[in-house]
Design a protein around this motif. Structure first.
Motif, mmCIF file in Angstrom:
data_model
loop_
_atom_site.group_PDB
_atom_site.id
_atom_site.type_symbol
_atom_site.label_atom_id
_atom_site.label_comp_id
_atom_site.label_asym_id
_atom_site.label_seq_id
_atom_site.Cartn_x
_atom_site.Cartn_y
_atom_site.Cartn_z
ATOM 1 N N ARG A 63 0.839 -1.220 0.000
ATOM 2 C CA ARG A 63 0.000 0.000 0.000
ATOM 3 C C ARG A 63 0.865 1.259 0.000
ATOM 4 N N VAL A 64 1.717 1.336 -0.977
ATOM 5 C CA VAL A 64 2.668 2.443 -1.052
ATOM 6 C C VAL A 64 1.969 3.768 -1.317
ATOM 7 N N TYR A 65 0.696 3.714 -1.732
ATOM 8 C CA TYR A 65 0.007 4.992 -2.010
ATOM 9 C C TYR A 65 -0.041 5.857 -0.757
ATOM 10 N N HIS A 66 0.022 5.225 0.429
ATOM 11 C CA HIS A 66 0.075 6.072 1.635
ATOM 12 C C HIS A 66 1.337 6.927 1.599
ATOM 13 N N LEU A 67 2.455 6.266 1.217
ATOM 14 C CA LEU A 67 3.741 6.982 1.238
ATOM 15 C C LEU A 67 3.745 8.119 0.212
ATOM 16 N N ASP A 68 3.105 7.847 -0.943
ATOM 17 C CA ASP A 68 3.165 8.841 -2.025
ATOM 18 C C ASP A 68 2.373 10.091 -1.681
ATOM 19 N N ARG A 69 1.564 9.995 -0.632
ATOM 20 C CA ARG A 69 0.806 11.171 -0.210
ATOM 21 C C ARG A 69 1.723 12.176 0.481
ATOM 22 N N GLY A 70 2.812 11.671 1.090
ATOM 23 C CA GLY A 70 3.572 12.598 1.935
ATOM 24 C C GLY A 70 5.066 12.607 1.746
ATOM 25 N N TYR A 71 5.595 11.709 0.903
ATOM 26 C CA TYR A 71 7.055 11.653 0.738
ATOM 27 C C TYR A 71 7.403 11.692 -0.745
ATOM 28 N N GLU A 72 8.037 12.790 -1.132
ATOM 29 C CA GLU A 72 8.402 12.978 -2.533
ATOM 30 C C GLU A 72 9.644 12.152 -2.857
ATOM 31 N N ARG A 73 9.566 11.315 -3.897
ATOM 32 C CA ARG A 73 10.726 10.571 -4.416
ATOM 33 C C ARG A 73 11.460 9.843 -3.295
ATOM 34 N N LEU A 74 10.702 9.145 -2.449
ATOM 35 C CA LEU A 74 11.293 8.458 -1.291
ATOM 36 C C LEU A 74 12.391 7.486 -1.705
ATOM 37 N N GLU A 75 12.096 6.634 -2.676
ATOM 38 C CA GLU A 75 13.105 5.625 -3.051
ATOM 39 C C GLU A 75 14.364 6.296 -3.578
ATOM 40 N N GLN A 76 14.171 7.337 -4.426
ATOM 41 C CA GLN A 76 15.357 7.970 -5.018
ATOM 42 C C GLN A 76 16.226 8.605 -3.942
ATOM 43 N N LYS A 77 15.560 9.263 -2.973
ATOM 44 C CA LYS A 77 16.346 9.956 -1.935
ATOM 45 C C LYS A 77 17.113 8.966 -1.077
ATOM 46 N N LEU A 78 16.498 7.824 -0.777
ATOM 47 C CA LEU A 78 17.184 6.815 0.055
ATOM 48 C C LEU A 78 18.254 6.078 -0.758
ATOM 49 N N ALA A 79 17.928 5.751 -2.006
ATOM 50 C CA ALA A 79 18.900 5.008 -2.844
ATOM 51 C C ALA A 79 20.165 5.840 -3.028
ATOM 52 N N ALA A 80 20.007 7.163 -3.112
ATOM 53 C CA ALA A 80 21.175 8.052 -3.310
ATOM 54 C C ALA A 80 22.099 8.030 -2.090
ATOM 55 N N CYS A 81 21.595 7.488 -0.966
ATOM 56 C CA CYS A 81 22.440 7.412 0.246
ATOM 57 C C CYS A 81 22.852 5.966 0.532
ATOM 58 N N GLY A 82 22.720 5.100 -0.496
ATOM 59 C CA GLY A 82 23.259 3.744 -0.331
ATOM 60 C C GLY A 82 22.249 2.690 0.074
ATOM 61 N N VAL A 83 20.965 3.042 0.082
ATOM 62 C CA VAL A 83 19.957 2.045 0.486
ATOM 63 C C VAL A 83 19.613 1.161 -0.724
ATOM 64 N N ASP A 84 19.472 -0.135 -0.473
ATOM 65 C CA ASP A 84 19.067 -1.072 -1.527
ATOM 66 C C ASP A 84 17.534 -1.124 -1.496
ATOM 67 N N ILE A 85 16.917 -0.315 -2.358
ATOM 68 C CA ILE A 85 15.453 -0.135 -2.304
ATOM 69 C C ILE A 85 14.904 -0.055 -3.724
ATOM 70 N N GLU A 86 13.751 -0.658 -3.955
ATOM 71 C CA GLU A 86 13.127 -0.505 -5.281
ATOM 72 C C GLU A 86 11.595 -0.569 -5.148
ATOM 73 N N ARG A 87 10.936 0.046 -6.117
ATOM 74 C CA ARG A 87 9.467 0.030 -6.146
ATOM 75 C C ARG A 87 9.038 -1.119 -7.060
ATOM 76 N N LEU A 88 8.161 -1.980 -6.544
ATOM 77 C CA LEU A 88 7.643 -3.095 -7.337
ATOM 78 C C LEU A 88 6.293 -2.656 -7.891
ATOM 79 N N LYS A 89 6.278 -2.387 -9.185
ATOM 80 C CA LYS A 89 5.017 -1.918 -9.788
ATOM 81 C C LYS A 89 4.038 -3.086 -9.882
ATOM 82 N N THR A 90 2.775 -2.796 -9.658
ATOM 83 C CA THR A 90 1.787 -3.890 -9.811
ATOM 84 C C THR A 90 1.166 -3.778 -11.207
#
Ligand code: EPZ
Length: 447
Positions: A420-447
């Motif tokens: 339910r990532v739509y909750h996150l998209d309500r309040g966090y802009e480009r969450l994955e990109q911002k975290l990945a740029a700091c070394g986090v292994d993160i990806e969005r799985l599109k449905t």
């Protein structure tokens, strides 16, 4: 923007994030955050600021606009009323976007249920619409996951300014055919939204309004500064007593939205929970002082830098420190879930007490599934630090609960899938990109 055929007002959705359906986020935990994170404009400032455009026929321009689903919803609601809205700027840029809003031709003052239920902040159009047009009809927002979220303080305040309130069919109709008249409004409890609604309405009321026991959040100061730039006369800004001298009309203004303190605090926790070392840019230490004090007490280094805040975790683990949420300048309820994630692996225990909302512990069962040791008694949660969390598929029910699961996933061993990532998209802009740029292994799985 008007669709050629029907004259219906085309929604802005092609310019702003579409709701992301049932996308999920996959995190492989264990990496320390290091690097810099640009902080975006504040969602909870942008929403009332956009509603303020209804107070004038001139153009209100907001810059540093965050790229969020809630901003789409508010923009589409304004378009529905007949406001001309245009947005420019790079959808992936770090400088936010600019939005121009001109409420010169208002054809409709009804906020429909299907828009309001998605975003409660729609009730913030009530004050401006009634003050300028003498009527507004807004669907009652209904409750949400964190509580019943009544709007009695908003309605009571508008009534005190002379509006008539009718509740019918799930809608609230507010009318003031002879306009609003300034008065003394004393809030029985502190409410951010009610303070914002009444401050905006009072700008166009006849005479002076005094708001007593007003909320003092930075977003309210930001709104007051913007209204003043539009020609409003507001005294006591930043205190719990606001005095507003009504004026006949408000004019054009350009206003830069202040940085998002909840996003800042969220990424400060991300740095701490991974034992990392991060600089948060385009923000300000003062905006997260209450959180910073608690993190420093727990041994995290949080320091103001030229353009923002630096967070480092020199001795690897934080000590448990108790927290109680309170209205600003107390510890923000919107950072309670994130702080709890940090405390799940603290040395020692911490008691976290939620005093603002009646049901804001939905992140607890999901954190427990990841191995946390948390016991809830009424409005307090006792968190006993554990050595490690393990990744798991988790589900969240509101914006801040969702992000606390992401934070736990950053530090957990193995894979965490947040649904339910739509909750996150309500309040966090480009969450994955911002975290990945700091070394986090993160990806969005599109449905
Ligand atoms: C704003 O909500 C924020 N939303 C919330 O952030 C935040 O949690 C909250 O303020 C508290 O800081 C926006 O700014 C868009 P309140 P708001 O009125 O204005 C009760 C997020 O995650 N109350 O200060 O709705 C209410 O039930 C969101 O970004 C009444 O009883 O909050 C709550 O218990 C979540 N009657 C308390 O007051 C009313 O008429 C504080 O609510 C209004 C509120």
């Amino acid at each position: 923007m008007v669709a050629p055929d029907t004259g219906a007002r085309a929604p802005l959705s092609e310019h702003l994030p579409r709701t992301t359906g049932m996308d999920r986020i996959l995190i492989r935990g264990g990496n320390r955050l290091s690097g810099t994170i640009p902080i975006s404009g504040a969602k909870n400032a942008a929403l009332p600021l956009m509603a303020a455009a209804l107070l004038t026929e001139k153009t209100l321009r907001l810059t540093n606009l965050p790229y969020l689903a809630d901003i789409t919803s508010m923009a589409n609601l304004l378009i529905q009323f007949g406001v001309e809205v245009s947005i420019d700027g790079d959808n992936n840029g770090e400088n936010g976007r600019a939005i121009d809003m001109t409420a010169a031709q208002i054809l409709d003052t009804t906020a429909p249920y299907d828009l309001v239920r998605k975003m409660r902040a729609s009730v913030l159009v009530l004050g401006p619409l009634v003050a300028r047009f003498g009527n507004a009809e807004v669907s009652l927002p209904g409750g949400c996951a964190i509580g019943t979220r009544p709007i009695d303080l908003h309605l009571g305040g508008l009534e005190t300014l002379g509006a008539e309130i009718e509740l019918e069919g799930g809608y609230v109709r507010v009318t003031a055919p002879k306009g609003l008249t300034g008065a003394r409004v004393e809030f029985p409890k502190v409410s951010v939204g009610a303070t914002e609604n009444l401050m905006m309405a009072a700008c166009l009321a006849k005479g002076e309004t005094e708001l007593v026991n007003a909320a003092r959040e930075p977003e309210i100061v930001d709104l007051a500064n913007c209204l003043t730039a539009m020609g409003a006369k507001i005294g006591g800004v930043g205190t719990d007593t606001l005095t507003i001298q009504g004026v006949d009309e408000l004019g054009a203004a350009e206003h830069r939205i202040l940085p998002d303190r909840i996003e800042t605090g969220t990424y400060a926790v991300a740095a701490a929970i991974t034992g990392g070392d991060v600089e948060l840019r385009n923000t300000d230490y003062a905006l997260i002082a209450a959180l910073a004090e608690k993190m420093e007490e727990g041994g995290i280094s949080v320091t103001a830098t030229e353009g923002g805040v630096k967070v480092a975790c020199p001795n690897g683990r934080v000590d448990g420190v108790d927290v109680k949420t309170e209205p600003y300048p107390g510890f923000p309820t919107d950072l309670q879930a994130q702080y709890m994630a940090l405390m799940t692996m603290a040395r020692g225990a911490s008691m976290i007490t939620e005093t603002i909302f009646e049901n804001r512990f939905m992140h607890v069962p999901e954190l427990v599934r990841m191995g946390a040791n948390i016991n809830v008694h009424d409005s307090s949660a006792m968190v006993r630090g554990v050595k490690r969390l393990t990744g798991a598929p988790v589900m969240a029910t509101d914006l801040r609960a969702s992000v606390s699961l992401v934070l736990a996933g950053l530090a957990a061993e193995g894979e965490t899938i947040v649904n339910r990532v739509y909750h996150l998209d309500r309040g966090y802009e480009r969450l994955e990109q911002k975290l990945a740029a700091c070394g986090v292994d993160i990806e969005r799985l599109k449905t």
